[in-house]
Design a protein around this motif. Sequence first.
Motif, PDB file in Angstrom:
ATOM      1  N   LEU A 133      -1.841  -0.065  -8.000  1.00  0.00           N
ATOM      2  CA  LEU A 133      -1.896  -0.755  -9.288  1.00  0.00           C
ATOM      3  C   LEU A 133      -1.827   0.252 -10.444  1.00  0.00           C
ATOM      4  CD1 LEU A 133      -2.178  -3.466 -10.704  1.00  0.00           C
ATOM      5  CD2 LEU A 133      -4.670  -3.274 -10.480  1.00  0.00           C
ATOM      6  N   HIS A 134      -2.615   1.323 -10.343  1.00  0.00           N
ATOM      7  CA  HIS A 134      -2.638   2.349 -11.402  1.00  0.00           C
ATOM      8  C   HIS A 134      -1.258   2.968 -11.575  1.00  0.00           C
ATOM      9  CE1 HIS A 134      -3.661   6.429 -13.102  1.00  0.00           C
ATOM     10  NE2 HIS A 134      -4.445   5.694 -13.863  1.00  0.00           N
ATOM     11  N   ALA A 135      -0.576   3.199 -10.439  1.00  0.00           N
ATOM     12  CA  ALA A 135       0.726   3.874 -10.486  1.00  0.00           C
ATOM     13  C   ALA A 135       1.870   2.914 -10.800  1.00  0.00           C
ATOM     14  CB  ALA A 135       0.987   4.592  -9.161  1.00  0.00           C
ATOM     15  N   SER A 136       1.573   1.618 -10.856  1.00  0.00           N
ATOM     16  CA  SER A 136       2.648   0.646 -11.109  1.00  0.00           C
ATOM     17  C   SER A 136       2.876   0.433 -12.606  1.00  0.00           C
ATOM     18  CB  SER A 136       2.292  -0.700 -10.470  1.00  0.00           C
ATOM     19  OG  SER A 136       1.225  -1.313 -11.190  1.00  0.00           O
ATOM     20  N   ALA A 137       1.895   0.808 -13.415  1.00  0.00           N
ATOM     21  CA  ALA A 137       1.949   0.447 -14.839  1.00  0.00           C
ATOM     22  C   ALA A 137       2.711   1.488 -15.654  1.00  0.00           C
ATOM     23  CB  ALA A 137       0.528   0.309 -15.387  1.00  0.00           C
ATOM     24  N   ALA A 138       3.256   1.032 -16.793  1.00  0.00           N
ATOM     25  CA  ALA A 138       3.859   1.946 -17.771  1.00  0.00           C
ATOM     26  C   ALA A 138       2.833   2.175 -18.884  1.00  0.00           C
ATOM     27  CB  ALA A 138       5.133   1.339 -18.346  1.00  0.00           C
ATOM     28  N   TYR A 139       2.572   3.417 -19.184  1.00  0.00           N
ATOM     29  CA  TYR A 139       1.554   3.751 -20.174  1.00  0.00           C
ATOM     30  C   TYR A 139       2.217   4.332 -21.412  1.00  0.00           C
ATOM     31  CZ  TYR A 139      -1.591   3.392 -16.181  1.00  0.00           C
ATOM     32  OH  TYR A 139      -2.278   2.947 -15.076  1.00  0.00           O
ATOM     33  N   ARG A 140       1.558   4.123 -22.525  1.00  0.00           N
ATOM     34  CA  ARG A 140       2.018   4.699 -23.779  1.00  0.00           C
ATOM     35  C   ARG A 140       0.984   5.720 -24.248  1.00  0.00           C
ATOM     36  NH1 ARG A 140       5.020   3.570 -28.285  1.00  0.00           N
ATOM     37  NH2 ARG A 140       4.075   4.262 -30.237  1.00  0.00           N
ATOM     38  N   VAL A 141       1.431   6.890 -24.693  1.00  0.00           N
ATOM     39  CA  VAL A 141       0.517   7.856 -25.311  1.00  0.00           C
ATOM     40  C   VAL A 141       0.234   7.344 -26.723  1.00  0.00           C
ATOM     41  CG1 VAL A 141       0.152  10.238 -26.048  1.00  0.00           C
ATOM     42  CG2 VAL A 141       1.465   9.770 -23.958  1.00  0.00           C
ATOM     43  N   TYR A 142      -0.957   6.761 -26.899  1.00  0.00           N
ATOM     44  CA  TYR A 142      -1.321   6.226 -28.220  1.00  0.00           C
ATOM     45  C   TYR A 142      -1.681   7.343 -29.179  1.00  0.00           C
ATOM     46  CZ  TYR A 142      -1.370   1.249 -27.157  1.00  0.00           C
ATOM     47  OH  TYR A 142      -1.017  -0.035 -26.877  1.00  0.00           O
ATOM     48  N   MET A 143      -2.353   8.331 -28.674  1.00  0.00           N
ATOM     49  CA  MET A 143      -2.728   9.436 -29.555  1.00  0.00           C
ATOM     50  C   MET A 143      -3.141  10.638 -28.729  1.00  0.00           C
ATOM     51  SD  MET A 143      -6.360   7.953 -30.999  1.00  0.00           S
ATOM     52  CE  MET A 143      -7.442   9.335 -31.237  1.00  0.00           C
ATOM     53  N   ILE A 144      -3.085  11.780 -29.392  1.00  0.00           N
ATOM     54  CA  ILE A 144      -3.601  13.020 -28.832  1.00  0.00           C
ATOM     55  C   ILE A 144      -4.786  13.388 -29.718  1.00  0.00           C
ATOM     56  CG2 ILE A 144      -3.107  15.450 -28.364  1.00  0.00           C
ATOM     57  CD1 ILE A 144      -1.354  13.685 -26.675  1.00  0.00           C
ATOM     58  N   GLY A 145      -5.940  13.597 -29.103  1.00  0.00           N
ATOM     59  CA  GLY A 145      -7.101  13.916 -29.924  1.00  0.00           C
ATOM     60  C   GLY A 145      -8.283  14.269 -29.055  1.00  0.00           C
ATOM     61  N   PHE A 146      -9.409  14.473 -29.710  1.00  0.00           N
ATOM     62  CA  PHE A 146     -10.680  14.786 -29.072  1.00  0.00           C
ATOM     63  C   PHE A 146     -10.713  16.229 -28.576  1.00  0.00           C
ATOM     64  CE2 PHE A 146     -13.283  14.689 -25.068  1.00  0.00           C
ATOM     65  CZ  PHE A 146     -14.507  14.734 -25.699  1.00  0.00           C
ATOM     66  N   GLY A 164      -8.447  29.958 -40.010  1.00  0.00           N
ATOM     67  CA  GLY A 164      -8.372  28.760 -39.180  1.00  0.00           C
ATOM     68  C   GLY A 164      -7.000  28.512 -38.592  1.00  0.00           C
ATOM     69  N   ARG A 165      -6.875  27.358 -37.992  1.00  0.00           N
ATOM     70  CA  ARG A 165      -5.741  27.049 -37.131  1.00  0.00           C
ATOM     71  C   ARG A 165      -5.125  25.727 -37.593  1.00  0.00           C
ATOM     72  NH1 ARG A 165      -8.560  28.128 -32.891  1.00  0.00           N
ATOM     73  NH2 ARG A 165      -7.727  30.177 -32.446  1.00  0.00           N
ATOM     74  N   PRO A 166      -4.531  25.714 -38.800  1.00  0.00           N
ATOM     75  CA  PRO A 166      -3.996  24.445 -39.301  1.00  0.00           C
ATOM     76  C   PRO A 166      -2.688  24.089 -38.603  1.00  0.00           C
ATOM     77  CG  PRO A 166      -3.483  26.207 -40.832  1.00  0.00           C
ATOM     78  CD  PRO A 166      -4.313  26.819 -39.731  1.00  0.00           C
ATOM     79  N   GLY A 167      -2.271  22.856 -38.760  1.00  0.00           N
ATOM     80  CA  GLY A 167      -0.951  22.446 -38.299  1.00  0.00           C
ATOM     81  C   GLY A 167      -0.923  21.783 -36.944  1.00  0.00           C
ATOM     82  N   LEU A 168      -2.053  21.724 -36.244  1.00  0.00           N
ATOM     83  CA  LEU A 168      -2.050  21.191 -34.884  1.00  0.00           C
ATOM     84  C   LEU A 168      -3.019  20.029 -34.706  1.00  0.00           C
ATOM     85  CD1 LEU A 168      -1.910  24.614 -33.009  1.00  0.00           C
ATOM     86  CD2 LEU A 168      -0.067  22.936 -33.166  1.00  0.00           C
ATOM     87  N   LEU A 169      -3.422  19.415 -35.809  1.00  0.00           N
ATOM     88  CA  LEU A 169      -4.354  18.286 -35.693  1.00  0.00           C
ATOM     89  C   LEU A 169      -3.764  17.170 -34.842  1.00  0.00           C
ATOM     90  CD1 LEU A 169      -5.671  17.972 -39.369  1.00  0.00           C
ATOM     91  CD2 LEU A 169      -6.860  18.946 -37.393  1.00  0.00           C
ATOM     92  N   ASP A 170      -2.422  16.973 -34.949  1.00  0.00           N
ATOM     93  CA  ASP A 170      -1.811  15.881 -34.183  1.00  0.00           C
ATOM     94  C   ASP A 170      -1.740  16.209 -32.699  1.00  0.00           C
ATOM     95  OD1 ASP A 170       0.168  17.818 -34.387  1.00  0.00           O
ATOM     96  OD2 ASP A 170       1.794  16.381 -34.649  1.00  0.00           O
ATOM     97  N   ARG A 171      -2.066  17.432 -32.315  1.00  0.00           N
ATOM     98  CA  ARG A 171      -2.134  17.788 -30.899  1.00  0.00           C
ATOM     99  C   ARG A 171      -3.590  17.973 -30.453  1.00  0.00           C
ATOM    100  NH1 ARG A 171       3.000  18.713 -28.705  1.00  0.00           N
ATOM    101  NH2 ARG A 171       4.451  17.734 -30.128  1.00  0.00           N
ATOM    102  N   GLY A 172      -4.514  17.502 -31.286  1.00  0.00           N
ATOM    103  CA  GLY A 172      -5.917  17.521 -30.885  1.00  0.00           C
ATOM    104  C   GLY A 172      -6.618  18.849 -31.113  1.00  0.00           C
ATOM    105  N   VAL A 173      -5.975  19.752 -31.872  1.00  0.00           N
ATOM    106  CA  VAL A 173      -6.557  21.081 -32.057  1.00  0.00           C
ATOM    107  C   VAL A 173      -7.259  21.152 -33.409  1.00  0.00           C
ATOM    108  CG1 VAL A 173      -6.109  23.546 -32.192  1.00  0.00           C
ATOM    109  CG2 VAL A 173      -4.768  22.117 -30.641  1.00  0.00           C
ATOM    110  N   SER A 174      -8.555  21.396 -33.352  1.00  0.00           N
ATOM    111  CA  SER A 174      -9.375  21.494 -34.552  1.00  0.00           C
ATOM    112  C   SER A 174      -8.944  22.690 -35.397  1.00  0.00           C
ATOM    113  CB  SER A 174     -10.835  21.669 -34.129  1.00  0.00           C
ATOM    114  OG  SER A 174     -11.659  21.951 -35.218  1.00  0.00           O
TER     115      SER A 174
END
Lengths: 244, 314
Positions: free
Chosen positions: A125-138, B19-29
């Motif tokens: 099931l996990h491998a059957s779905a198409a996923y979208r990268v909504y965001m890169i963060g954290f 600092g490290r500007p320019g990469l916020l959209d890649r998750g880099v602080s």
Amino acid sequence: MQASPIGPRILPCGDSALSVEFSREIDATTNRRVVALAEALAAHAPDGLLETVPTYRSLLVTYDPGRLRGRALTAVIERLIVSGLPERERPRRITVPVLYGGPVGLDLDDLAAAKGMTPEALIALHASAAYRVYMIGFQPGFAYLGGLPDALHMPRLAVPRQRVEAGAIGIGGQQASINSVPGPSGWRYIGRTPLRLFDPARPDPFLLKAGDQVRFRAIDAEEAATLDQAVARGEIMAEWDVIS
Amino acid sequence: MSRLTIEQAGPMLTVQDLGRPGLLDRGVSGAGPMDPAAFRLANLLVGNGEQAAALEFALFGGRFTSDRPIRFAVTGGALDMRIDARACRPWESHFLQPGEVLTIGALQGAVWGTLAVSGGIETPPVLSSRSTHLRSGLGGLEGRQLAAGDSLPLGEPNAAPLMRLSAALPRDRGPIRVVLGPQQDYFAPSVLARFLSQPFTIGPSRDRMAQVLNGPVLPAAGGHDIVSDGTVAGSIQVPASGKPIVLMAERQTTGGYPKIATVASVDLSRLAQMPTGSRITFRAIDRDAAEDLLIEHRHRLAVRLSGLEPTAGA
């Protein structure tokens, strides 16, 4: 400040950023508009525009008020939106190989049991779905994925684990993820990919960006070992397929 | 290559540059210094370009030695500082000779200090910056806090004279100014009024990423979980505890708590430099006013930084 009754809200974030908020919920149409606005701003960047950060539902835009006032930037964004953002994306598509289960995917069996399915059925099931990268963060390169099948939604752990490995394939609520660097997490993990989403030593340290499409492909331990070695040699081994 | 050796490390001692500007959209602080003006000044005092890397510390600096003569300067606040037993002043540059020990004591009335060294710290850049980001382990020395025994490579020194600042850096007083939003509508008018009228104190839970404020609780009628969106330095997040958290230089790029307001850029390093237990109040200003303040502050700072004068007798 509102562009139109159905348009996004443009909200100040202090004196050097604003947030173009298309919605307060998660959906693919909203996210497509966010990514489209980021691309439109990149193509028509006013002097003083610094960075854009696509998220699920909003675009953060940073600027240097010494060169570009927030009021003027708001007007630029409103014009771009009124003139129409591109409707159709040309996403990059990537297939991510996953070794399901094992020491990184240690929640696979429990999650399958909780869902009343076999681990094999969960993997399929996990491998059957198409996923979208909504965001890169954290974290650097951490990919938040939409498109997780409803049957796999699962709340986070009450107590986060202190360390989850890079490459871990996770489930948190209605979201899926691929971890980019080791760190604490309360998500559930069902496997790992040999691919590295973030490697500062590579010419392009980041594998994914918002708007990319991801599919998962189950691999066995032997293929995982081969891919691990290729990745360790600096070969990214990503299978790209750009849709035109 | 000559080196700076850490004999004793103060808390949160890290390598930083701008600092490290320019990469916020890649998750880099962005990372970078907690008090950018004082940081830039330290570099200028030793003849470095503003992009040079220096050391940042919290509360007290520690002890340092070098294997070649260097010029150094410490900025951030008042503190007791010695070369061997000889007292020397912050906010101006001094020589440190091989065999001498530089001791940087406790900051008074400030939290974050900068130690800049002629030639700059030359640890390898990561993603075009030497700034340490502790949580993702990027930059600096192995992406971590520095400890006794660490030795850092130094760049080529320049021939600048010893210098000092002719007048103190401009530092405002009074309430911390904020621009409300982007999620102030998650909070009832009475809660917004509480936020803008009652005092808060700087809590002990603070680091390069964020600092927690104690004071009246700020419940969000709209809930304390939002679909994650972007953050900036100065974002004031309010999690379910109702205690505001101000995001600082090392913040994560996105967050899932409603943000009641954003600290005006001109007041963010002032907030960072307030000792734990300090009492603060907030005052709301609009975006245009906050931008005007920042533009004006940059002009005043540029004038001050152009006013370095050679130290008499150097």
